[in-house]
Write a protein that holds these residues in place. Structure first.
Motif, PDB file in Angstrom:
ATOM      1  N   ALA A   1     146.911 123.174  55.559  1.00 21.59           N
ATOM      2  CA  ALA A   1     147.346 121.819  55.890  1.00 21.59           C
ATOM      3  C   ALA A   1     146.506 121.229  57.028  1.00 21.59           C
ATOM      4  CB  ALA A   1     148.823 121.829  56.269  1.00 21.59           C
ATOM      5  N   ILE A   2     146.241 122.028  58.065  1.00 25.06           N
ATOM      6  CA  ILE A   2     145.450 121.532  59.195  1.00 25.06           C
ATOM      7  C   ILE A   2     144.012 121.265  58.763  1.00 25.06           C
ATOM      8  CG2 ILE A   2     144.523 122.160  61.455  1.00 25.06           C
ATOM      9  CD1 ILE A   2     147.101 123.590  62.047  1.00 25.06           C
ATOM     10  N   ALA A   3     143.456 122.148  57.920  1.00 20.78           N
ATOM     11  CA  ALA A   3     142.089 121.940  57.429  1.00 20.78           C
ATOM     12  C   ALA A   3     141.987 120.650  56.630  1.00 20.78           C
ATOM     13  CB  ALA A   3     141.642 123.128  56.586  1.00 20.78           C
ATOM     14  N   ASP A   4     143.010 120.346  55.820  1.00 20.23           N
ATOM     15  CA  ASP A   4     143.005 119.101  55.049  1.00 20.23           C
ATOM     16  C   ASP A   4     143.106 117.880  55.954  1.00 20.23           C
ATOM     17  OD1 ASP A   4     142.707 120.274  52.591  1.00 20.23           O
ATOM     18  OD2 ASP A   4     144.852 120.511  52.245  1.00 20.23           O
ATOM     19  N   ILE A   5     143.801 118.015  57.085  1.00 18.41           N
ATOM     20  CA  ILE A   5     143.908 116.900  58.029  1.00 18.41           C
ATOM     21  C   ILE A   5     142.581 116.668  58.744  1.00 18.41           C
ATOM     22  CG2 ILE A   5     145.005 116.162  60.187  1.00 18.41           C
ATOM     23  CD1 ILE A   5     147.533 117.566  59.240  1.00 18.41           C
ATOM     24  N   LYS A   6     141.891 117.742  59.091  1.00 24.84           N
ATOM     25  CA  LYS A   6     140.668 117.628  59.885  1.00 24.84           C
ATOM     26  C   LYS A   6     139.432 117.341  59.053  1.00 24.84           C
ATOM     27  CE  LYS A   6     142.562 118.389  63.870  1.00 24.84           C
ATOM     28  NZ  LYS A   6     142.553 117.348  64.931  1.00 24.84           N
ATOM     29  N   PHE A   7     139.469 117.602  57.741  1.00 23.71           N
ATOM     30  CA  PHE A   7     138.251 117.495  56.929  1.00 23.71           C
ATOM     31  C   PHE A   7     138.544 116.758  55.632  1.00 23.71           C
ATOM     32  CE2 PHE A   7     135.843 119.451  53.365  1.00 23.71           C
ATOM     33  CZ  PHE A   7     134.596 118.926  53.660  1.00 23.71           C
ATOM     34  N   THR A   8     137.685 115.799  55.302  1.00 28.14           N
ATOM     35  CA  THR A   8     137.762 115.059  54.046  1.00 28.14           C
ATOM     36  C   THR A   8     136.358 114.973  53.453  1.00 28.14           C
ATOM     37  OG1 THR A   8     139.559 113.706  54.922  1.00 28.14           O
ATOM     38  CG2 THR A   8     138.459 112.902  52.950  1.00 28.14           C
ATOM     39  N   TYR A   9     136.271 115.177  52.147  1.00 27.36           N
ATOM     40  CA  TYR A   9     134.969 115.082  51.472  1.00 27.36           C
ATOM     41  C   TYR A   9     135.074 114.065  50.352  1.00 27.36           C
ATOM     42  CZ  TYR A   9     130.565 116.527  49.309  1.00 27.36           C
ATOM     43  OH  TYR A   9     129.286 116.542  48.798  1.00 27.36           O
ATOM     44  N   VAL A  10     134.228 113.037  50.425  1.00 24.77           N
ATOM     45  CA  VAL A  10     134.204 111.973  49.423  1.00 24.77           C
ATOM     46  C   VAL A  10     132.808 111.913  48.814  1.00 24.77           C
ATOM     47  CG1 VAL A  10     134.484 109.504  48.979  1.00 24.77           C
ATOM     48  CG2 VAL A  10     135.951 110.640  50.657  1.00 24.77           C
ATOM     49  N   VAL A  11     132.742 112.000  47.494  1.00 27.52           N
ATOM     50  CA  VAL A  11     131.488 111.809  46.759  1.00 27.52           C
ATOM     51  C   VAL A  11     131.552 110.442  46.091  1.00 27.52           C
ATOM     52  CG1 VAL A  11     129.980 112.664  44.947  1.00 27.52           C
ATOM     53  CG2 VAL A  11     131.235 114.281  46.364  1.00 27.52           C
ATOM     54  N   SER A  12     130.628 109.570  46.441  1.00 25.89           N
ATOM     55  CA  SER A  12     130.620 108.215  45.895  1.00 25.89           C
ATOM     56  C   SER A  12     129.778 108.188  44.627  1.00 25.89           C
ATOM     57  CB  SER A  12     130.072 107.232  46.935  1.00 25.89           C
ATOM     58  OG  SER A  12     130.123 105.914  46.450  1.00 25.89           O
ATOM     59  N   CYS A  13     130.428 108.433  43.492  1.00 25.44           N
ATOM     60  CA  CYS A  13     129.755 108.438  42.186  1.00 25.44           C
ATOM     61  C   CYS A  13     129.804 107.013  41.630  1.00 25.44           C
ATOM     62  CB  CYS A  13     130.431 109.417  41.236  1.00 25.44           C
ATOM     63  SG  CYS A  13     130.486 111.108  41.833  1.00 25.44           S
ATOM     64  N   GLN A  14     128.768 106.268  41.862  1.00 26.00           N
ATOM     65  CA  GLN A  14     128.757 104.823  41.618  1.00 26.00           C
ATOM     66  C   GLN A  14     129.180 104.459  40.203  1.00 26.00           C
ATOM     67  OE1 GLN A  14     125.193 102.842  42.986  1.00 26.00           O
ATOM     68  NE2 GLN A  14     125.318 101.330  41.367  1.00 26.00           N
ATOM     69  N   ILE A  15     128.686 105.165  39.189  1.00 27.21           N
ATOM     70  CA  ILE A  15     128.957 104.797  37.794  1.00 27.21           C
ATOM     71  C   ILE A  15     129.846 105.836  37.119  1.00 27.21           C
ATOM     72  CG2 ILE A  15     126.839 103.445  37.571  1.00 27.21           C
ATOM     73  CD1 ILE A  15     125.584 105.846  36.144  1.00 27.21           C
ATOM     74  N   TYR A  16     130.732 106.467  37.885  1.00 26.08           N
ATOM     75  CA  TYR A  16     131.636 107.470  37.307  1.00 26.08           C
ATOM     76  C   TYR A  16     132.490 106.849  36.201  1.00 26.08           C
ATOM     77  CZ  TYR A  16     135.555 110.774  37.067  1.00 26.08           C
ATOM     78  OH  TYR A  16     136.532 111.650  36.644  1.00 26.08           O
ATOM     79  N   GLY A  17     132.969 105.611  36.416  1.00 31.43           N
ATOM     80  CA  GLY A  17     133.772 104.953  35.391  1.00 31.43           C
ATOM     81  C   GLY A  17     132.984 104.686  34.129  1.00 31.43           C
TER      82      GLY A  17
END
Length: 735
Positions: free
Chosen positions: A262-278
């Protein structure tokens, strides 16, 4: 101590009993007890010097009763053999006892040695003290992605070139030890290439983790979460011990594990911006559908991974059909993706700006925390380096910076594709010499801002995205931060992986993109304003590590043209012969020849090589540095550098004169095919071939109509190597 070999053999026997698979655990109870008794007997009878005192503390009283001692082992818990965590420790201990290799050869893999050496050395560098996980800065990692490879398919691995070489075969020869370790890890011995179909999913991942793929980047960045979970668990156990607690029960361990997650999820976020994923999700094209499925599999494999993309929809507005655009954030579900947020956009972001920076900017709203690390999709991370993330983030609060805290932290890069091709080895050494020694300047680590932490705040975002002028969007973020009063620092105690283009054409296209970007920087207001505000020494550092390098290179090439056309004019007009016939000139020719001979050692480029020798010497030792330098000269590395100089100057000059800088897709796959001559000629004719022929014609005309003396011959030859470098490189690398 003479009994230690006997003790080692007994321990090895015990570990083999524990490792082996048994249908009935009770059948091995007696052998285990016997071995344990032998071990304890050797320890107490032969190893211990003060047996009575030690046994008194262990047993409460000394005893020589064998029956009583035997009963102490009757209650051993064999159910631990079914515990995977406990068995991992047994396997590790068995390896420590049985591996007999020399210490200098452990590990045999060169990359593993490099990583271990760097990690050990970095622990002696100055770095801030790491806080506990619950007190550290929260941060996010953002990766822009368009349509590069996510995971290599079976067809791509088996596709052969005209020489019958496939990508899989190529990598097996490049990484023979890692391939052997991989087969040992999956417990599989292939009889032939067709038998690998049984383990093709594992093989695809093995190949993808050695290329420049999104799967490799995601795996590396998720090491942050794994490291934080482990460190958080250790923090809680340390607090428990400091509070006077005894051994932690199983229920408490499970509670600690859940809290750590839970603490690791609060402290760290990873977002991959896949422009044409849709678009990929709705596409019927097989290649795009595979990319969508691979991205979905990554989200399912890593539940904390988030994917942002631009969604385009047709909506009815006032009875008319209009296109609407949304920024959408999704996560992995049980089998499919699940939408989390959807934010309406005023228009299509990529229509008004460059693709990559706009891809980053629209996804920033989905990141969390006080800091942001922007990572390209051809980068990697290592577990041992992820343990130092708390130290790096503390740099934002370090007291040594005073009241002027840093806004951008630059980190060291390791080029992990350096083993794939000889030209990339030269490229890595060149970047190491020309970059690492300039870390005190703004430009270097801002031009490598893909691996920088950026405080968001009121800093104008991380990417300027105006078309053409902001082609090199990362360095403009550094310019923007500095002009707003920010501070940029660089730190050598942590490194991340970075992929580079592995083919000659790919390297040239990359150089063209960077040179064009520097051309646009030269014309920008940002460089003008920074030059006006910097003091003299910072301005020099800023100049020679950004646009000044390309400007000086262009002047070098232009000087060759001015010199040759000037000498040709003197010859054709007759001025040269009249000058040489002057008695005062003839008396000074000999001293001129001596002066040229004495400085020729420096003119051939030794001064330019000194930074490389110094940097490699500090990293690997000066003996290794001198050896690498000699080998590079024997392999005609100078020809490659001359060829590369021509590419930089051509595209930089074209951008200064005509503008039009643009992103050039270099391709990030493995190069196992031969490029056709027609394609090479089209790519290099204007930048190398035509200019090389022009210089060669000038030299021939001058040689025919001129009357060179010894000094003139020297000048003639010293300029000729520039032309020959271009022509030889053109032939050597492509024919």
């Amino acid at each position: 101590m003479s009994e230690l070999p006997q003790l080692s053999s007994r321990l090895e026997k015990l570990l083999n009993l524990l490792k082996s698979e048994h249908e009935d655990l009770e059948s091995v109870r007696t052998p285990i007890i016997n071995v344990l008794q032998d071990v304890m007997e050797i320890i107490t009878q032969d190893v211990m010097a003060n047996k009575p005192e030690i046994l008194k503390g262990f047993q409460g009283e000394t005893t020589d009763n064998d029956e009583e001692r035997k009963q102490k082992y009757e209650n051993i818990d064999l159910n631990l053999m079914a515990n995977s965590t406990w068995m991992e420790k047994v396997v590790r201990l068995h390896l420590l006892l049985t591996v007999k290799e020399s210490a200098i050869n452990v590990p045999t893999n060169l990359d593993a040695r490099r990583r271990m050496t760097f990690f050990a050395n970095s622990l002696f560098m100055k770095m801030p003290t790491a806080p506990e996980v619950h007190e550290m800065m929260s941060f996010s990692v953002l990766t822009p992605y368009y349509k590069e490879e996510v995971l290599y398919s079976e067809d791509e691995l088996r596709r052969k070139n005209e020489d019958g070489i496939s990508t899989l075969f190529y990598l097996q020869k490049i990484y023979p030890d890692e391939w052997s370790n991989f087969l040992e890890r999956i417990k599989f011995v292939p009889k032939d290439e067709d038998s690998l179909k049984e383990k093709m999913d594992d093989v695809r991942h093995w190949v993808s983790y050695r290329g420049q793929t999104l799967a490799r980047t995601v795996r590396g960045m998720m090491y942050y979460r794994k490291a934080l979970e482990l460190q958080c668990s250790l923090d809680m156990k340390k607090d428990w011990v400091n509070a006077g607690g005894s051994q932690v029960s199983y229920q408490e361990q499970m509670a600690y594990a859940a809290k750590s997650v839970a603490i690791a999820d609060i402290k760290f976020t990873y977002v991959v911006s896949c422009q044409i994923y849709g678009v990929q999700k709705a596409s019927k094209e097989l290649q795009e559908k595979l990319r969508y499925q691979n991205i979905l599999n990554l989200m399912i494999k890593y539940p904390s991974l988030r994917v942002a993309y631009i969604d385009e929809k047709e909506e009815m507005v006032d009875g008319k059909s209009e296109k609407s655009y949304y920024s959408v954030l999704v996560k992995g579900g049980d089998k499919w993706d699940e939408e989390i947020y959807r934010i309406r956009l005023p228009g299509k972001p990529t229509a008004i700006g460059e693709g990559k920076p706009e891809n980053q900017n629209h996804a920033i709203i989905f990141t969390r925390g006080e800091a942001l690390q922007t990572i390209d999709m051809n980068q990697d991370n290592y577990l041992e380096e992820a343990f130092k993330i708390r130290n790096v983030l503390e740099e934002f609060h370090a007291k040594k910076h005073g009241t002027h805290k840093p806004t951008i932290l630059g980190l060291r890069e390791h080029i992990f594709t350096g083993r794939l091709v000889l030209l990339l080895v030269y490229k890595v050494v060149y970047e190491t010499a020309g970059i690492v020694l300039c870390v005190s300047s703004l430009a270097w680590f801002m031009s490598n801002q893909e691996t920088s932490f950026v405080t968001i705040g009121q800093r104008g975002g991380i990417s300027k995205a105006s078309k053409v002028i902001n082609l090199s969007e990362d360095i403009f973020a550094g310019y923007n931060s500095t002009m707003r009063g920010g501070k940029v620092t660089h730190h050598e105690y942590m490194q991340v992986g970075k992929g580079r283009d592995v083919g000659m054409n790919q390297i040239s296209l990359f150089e063209a993109k960077v040179a064009s970007g520097n051309g646009e920087q030269t014309l920008s207001r940002d460089v003008y304003r920074l030059g006006r505000r910097f003091d003299f020494y910072r301005m020099l550092s800023f100049y020679f590590t950004t646009v000044g390098f390309y400007f000086s290179s262009m002047l070098t090439v232009l000087t060759v043209y001015v010199f040759l056309y000037g000498r040709l004019y003197l010859v054709m007009s007759g001025l040269e012969s009249s000058i040489l016939e002057d008695p005062r000139i003839q008396s000074n020719l000999k001293p001129l020849e001596n002066a040229l001979a004495s400085q020729s050692v420096f003119q051939i480029g030794l001064l330019l090589v000194l930074p490389m020798v110094m940097e490699v010497g500090l990293e690997k030792g000066f003996r290794t540095a001198i050896g690498e330098f000699i080998i590079m000269q024997l392999e005609l590395a100078s020809v490659f550098f001359t060829f590369q100089l021509g590419s930089k100057v051509h595209y930089y000059g074209q951008t200064i004169l005509h503008g039009g800088a643009k992103y050039r897709a270099t391709g990030r796959g493995f190069v196992v095919v031969h490029a056709k001559f027609a394609e090479n000629y089209r790519l290099y004719s204007r930048s190398h071939f035509v200019k090389g022929l022009e210089l060669m014609i000038l030299l021939i005309v001058y040689l025919v109509y001129g009357s060179p003396t010894g000094a003139q011959t020297y000048i003639y030859l010293s300029r000729l190597h520039v032309v020959l470098g271009r022509l030889v490189a053109f032939r050597a690398f492509f024919v």
